[in-house]
Design a protein around this motif. Structure first.
Motif, PDB file in Angstrom:
ATOM      1  N   HIS A 161       0.832  -1.202   0.000  1.00 43.77           N
ATOM      2  CA  HIS A 161       0.000   0.000   0.000  1.00 43.77           C
ATOM      3  C   HIS A 161       0.873   1.261   0.000  1.00 43.77           C
ATOM      4  N   PHE A 162       1.904   1.277   0.845  1.00 46.60           N
ATOM      5  CA  PHE A 162       2.800   2.424   0.892  1.00 46.60           C
ATOM      6  C   PHE A 162       3.543   2.582  -0.430  1.00 46.60           C
ATOM      7  N   ALA A 163       3.928   1.451  -1.043  1.00 49.31           N
ATOM      8  CA  ALA A 163       4.654   1.497  -2.316  1.00 49.31           C
ATOM      9  C   ALA A 163       3.789   2.114  -3.410  1.00 49.31           C
ATOM     10  N   VAL A 164       2.536   1.685  -3.482  1.00 45.99           N
ATOM     11  CA  VAL A 164       1.633   2.226  -4.503  1.00 45.99           C
ATOM     12  C   VAL A 164       1.381   3.715  -4.259  1.00 45.99           C
ATOM     13  N   MET A 193      13.715   8.808 -12.172  1.00 44.84           N
ATOM     14  CA  MET A 193      12.997   8.985 -10.913  1.00 44.84           C
ATOM     15  C   MET A 193      12.382   7.670 -10.452  1.00 44.84           C
ATOM     16  N   PHE A 194      11.836   6.909 -11.397  1.00 44.70           N
ATOM     17  CA  PHE A 194      11.223   5.640 -11.027  1.00 44.70           C
ATOM     18  C   PHE A 194      12.271   4.588 -10.670  1.00 44.70           C
ATOM     19  N   ARG A 195      13.453   4.649 -11.277  1.00 48.09           N
ATOM     20  CA  ARG A 195      14.530   3.734 -10.865  1.00 48.09           C
ATOM     21  C   ARG A 195      14.921   4.013  -9.419  1.00 48.09           C
ATOM     22  N   ARG A 196      15.008   5.272  -9.076  1.00 47.55           N
ATOM     23  CA  ARG A 196      15.331   5.626  -7.695  1.00 47.55           C
ATOM     24  C   ARG A 196      14.204   5.203  -6.748  1.00 47.55           C
ATOM     25  N   ASP A 199      14.561   1.460  -6.114  1.00 47.49           N
ATOM     26  CA  ASP A 199      15.614   1.152  -5.144  1.00 47.49           C
ATOM     27  C   ASP A 199      15.177   1.503  -3.724  1.00 47.49           C
ATOM     28  N   PHE A 200      14.468   2.604  -3.585  1.00 47.18           N
ATOM     29  CA  PHE A 200      13.953   3.031  -2.282  1.00 47.18           C
ATOM     30  C   PHE A 200      12.965   2.006  -1.732  1.00 47.18           C
ATOM     31  N   LEU A 201      12.056   1.540  -2.581  1.00 48.25           N
ATOM     32  CA  LEU A 201      11.052   0.570  -2.147  1.00 48.25           C
ATOM     33  C   LEU A 201      11.683  -0.771  -1.789  1.00 48.25           C
TER      34      LEU A 201
END
Length: 213
Positions: A161-164, A193-196, A199-201
């Motif tokens: 949920h947090f990822a979405v 931005m989405f690659r970062r 990696d964050f997720l």
């Protein structure tokens, strides 16, 4: 203009009007005028304004979800049945990044559509989710649970949920992020931005497992 062309014309105009005004502010009178059709055509093809908007989203979402599932299956195959976190989130994010631009230019209709959708009423968002994302979400949660067997299922579901939510926020606020990063001389294209974000997720999911050991 045949029936297929009429339907497609209305969907295209609906996307433009919805992205600018949202569901409540979207005028069927304006839509039919701009599309060159009559109001009866909306009722014939869709039945109601709500069904027209739901069909408009489905046109965008279903091909993207099909690609997500294809990428997830390939990630599972590459991992002998268990996809890596990177593979899972690439499958979730890359199709979105691809559809957020046309020929390298941000598709503002798409970005505004997403922004409008997440600001609609809870009932509207719930129905949009049930129709387009519920089964997909179950599949991705299952893949994450397979990748992280030590993480309780409830935590997997919350983290997803947090990822979405992070994905949607990054997408809708891309323009603001880009201006801020440009001032710092940073890369601002949506793919980077989405690659970062991926990696964050991944780090967030792994960190939870490590903290529980």
């Amino acid at each position: 203009m045949n029936a297929t062309e009429t339907r497609q014309r209305m969907l295209q105009e609906a996307e433009k009007l919805y992205s600018e005004h949202g569901f409540d502010g979207m005028s069927l009178r304006t839509l039919t005028s701009d599309a060159g059709v009559n109001l009866a055509s909306v009722n014939y093809h869709f039945g109601s304004k709500k069904e027209l908007v739901m069909a408009m989203f489905q046109e965008r979402i279903m091909p993207m979800n099909e690609e997500r599932l294809e990428r997830l299956n390939k990630a599972r195959e590459a991992g002998n049945g268990v996809a890596s976190l990177e593979g899972i989130f690439d499958a979730l994010l890359i199709p979105v990044a691809e559809r957020a631009q046309v020929n390298g230019v941000l598709d503002m209709h798409f970005l505004k559509m997403v922004g409008r959708a997440i600001s609609e009423s809870d009932d509207f968002w719930h129905e949009l989710f049930i129709r387009n994302f519920q089964e997909l979400s179950k599949t991705f949660v299952e893949a994450l649970a397979e990748a992280l067997p030590d993480l309780p299922r409830e935590d997997v579901e919350w983290r997803f949920h947090f990822a979405v939510s992070s994905m949607l926020g990054t997408l809708v606020k891309h323009g603001q992020f880009a201006r801020r990063m440009q001032g710092l001389g940073r890369s601002t294209d949506i793919e980077s931005m989405f690659r970062r974000l991926r990696d964050f997720l991944c780090a967030g999911f792994r960190g939870q497992v490590e903290a529980m050991r």
